[in-house]
Design a protein around this motif. Sequence first.
Motif, mmCIF file in Angstrom:
data_model
loop_
_atom_site.group_PDB
_atom_site.id
_atom_site.type_symbol
_atom_site.label_atom_id
_atom_site.label_comp_id
_atom_site.label_asym_id
_atom_site.label_seq_id
_atom_site.Cartn_x
_atom_site.Cartn_y
_atom_site.Cartn_z
ATOM 1 N N ASN A 61 0.829 -1.214 0.000
ATOM 2 C CA ASN A 61 0.000 0.000 0.000
ATOM 3 C C ASN A 61 0.854 1.251 0.000
ATOM 4 O O ASN A 61 0.501 2.244 -0.624
ATOM 5 C CB ASN A 61 -0.925 0.006 1.211
ATOM 6 N N THR A 62 1.977 1.206 0.682
ATOM 7 C CA THR A 62 2.858 2.370 0.732
ATOM 8 C C THR A 62 3.443 2.650 -0.643
ATOM 9 O O THR A 62 3.519 3.808 -1.068
ATOM 10 C CB THR A 62 3.990 2.133 1.747
ATOM 11 N N LYS A 63 3.836 1.609 -1.355
ATOM 12 C CA LYS A 63 4.386 1.792 -2.692
ATOM 13 C C LYS A 63 3.329 2.361 -3.640
ATOM 14 O O LYS A 63 3.612 3.230 -4.460
ATOM 15 C CB LYS A 63 4.913 0.466 -3.245
ATOM 16 N N GLN A 64 2.104 1.892 -3.537
ATOM 17 C CA GLN A 64 1.029 2.400 -4.384
ATOM 18 C C GLN A 64 0.713 3.849 -4.055
ATOM 19 O O GLN A 64 0.450 4.670 -4.944
ATOM 20 C CB GLN A 64 -0.217 1.534 -4.244
ATOM 21 N N LEU A 65 0.749 4.178 -2.782
ATOM 22 C CA LEU A 65 0.476 5.548 -2.358
ATOM 23 C C LEU A 65 1.549 6.494 -2.880
ATOM 24 O O LEU A 65 1.243 7.568 -3.414
ATOM 25 C CB LEU A 65 0.388 5.623 -0.833
ATOM 26 N N ILE A 66 2.792 6.101 -2.755
ATOM 27 C CA ILE A 66 3.896 6.937 -3.241
ATOM 28 C C ILE A 66 3.825 7.063 -4.761
ATOM 29 O O ILE A 66 4.007 8.158 -5.314
ATOM 30 C CB ILE A 66 5.247 6.353 -2.782
ATOM 31 N N ALA A 67 3.541 5.975 -5.460
ATOM 32 C CA ALA A 67 3.431 6.029 -6.912
ATOM 33 C C ALA A 67 2.287 6.952 -7.335
ATOM 34 O O ALA A 67 2.416 7.724 -8.293
ATOM 35 C CB ALA A 67 3.223 4.627 -7.476
ATOM 36 N N GLY A 68 1.175 6.893 -6.632
ATOM 37 C CA GLY A 68 0.047 7.771 -6.940
ATOM 38 C C GLY A 68 0.383 9.231 -6.729
ATOM 39 O O GLY A 68 0.018 10.099 -7.526
ATOM 40 N N LEU A 69 1.093 9.538 -5.643
ATOM 41 C CA LEU A 69 1.495 10.921 -5.381
ATOM 42 C C LEU A 69 2.465 11.430 -6.435
ATOM 43 O O LEU A 69 2.400 12.592 -6.852
ATOM 44 C CB LEU A 69 2.108 11.032 -3.988
ATOM 45 N N VAL A 70 3.361 10.573 -6.892
ATOM 46 C CA VAL A 70 4.305 10.969 -7.930
ATOM 47 C C VAL A 70 3.560 11.268 -9.227
ATOM 48 O O VAL A 70 3.848 12.249 -9.925
ATOM 49 C CB VAL A 70 5.376 9.868 -8.134
#
Length: 91
Positions: A2-11
């Motif tokens: 979930n953290t990786k998806q969240l960071i990817a979404g913010l980028v």
Amino acid sequence: MNTKQLIAGLVVLAAAGSAFAEMPYPAEDHVVSTKTRAEVTSELVAAQAQGLMNQNHARYPILPSEKSTLTRAQVEQQVSDKSDISVDTGN
């Protein structure tokens, strides 16, 4: 995960937002006038005098106000008479 998806979404959101920040709108064109305000005003007055300026859309017509010959009670009676009649019978 979930953290990786969240960071990817913010980028992705940050990249999309910066794509719209390239040019200011409206474009900053610095126009330098060659005429003074008095010259422009005198040209406008001359064009209006010659009938070259169509100002029908710039001014609203002043209409005379109409006075009602009915009293308030008569108007209320007309409204109540019309509200008694059902327009939509459902047929």
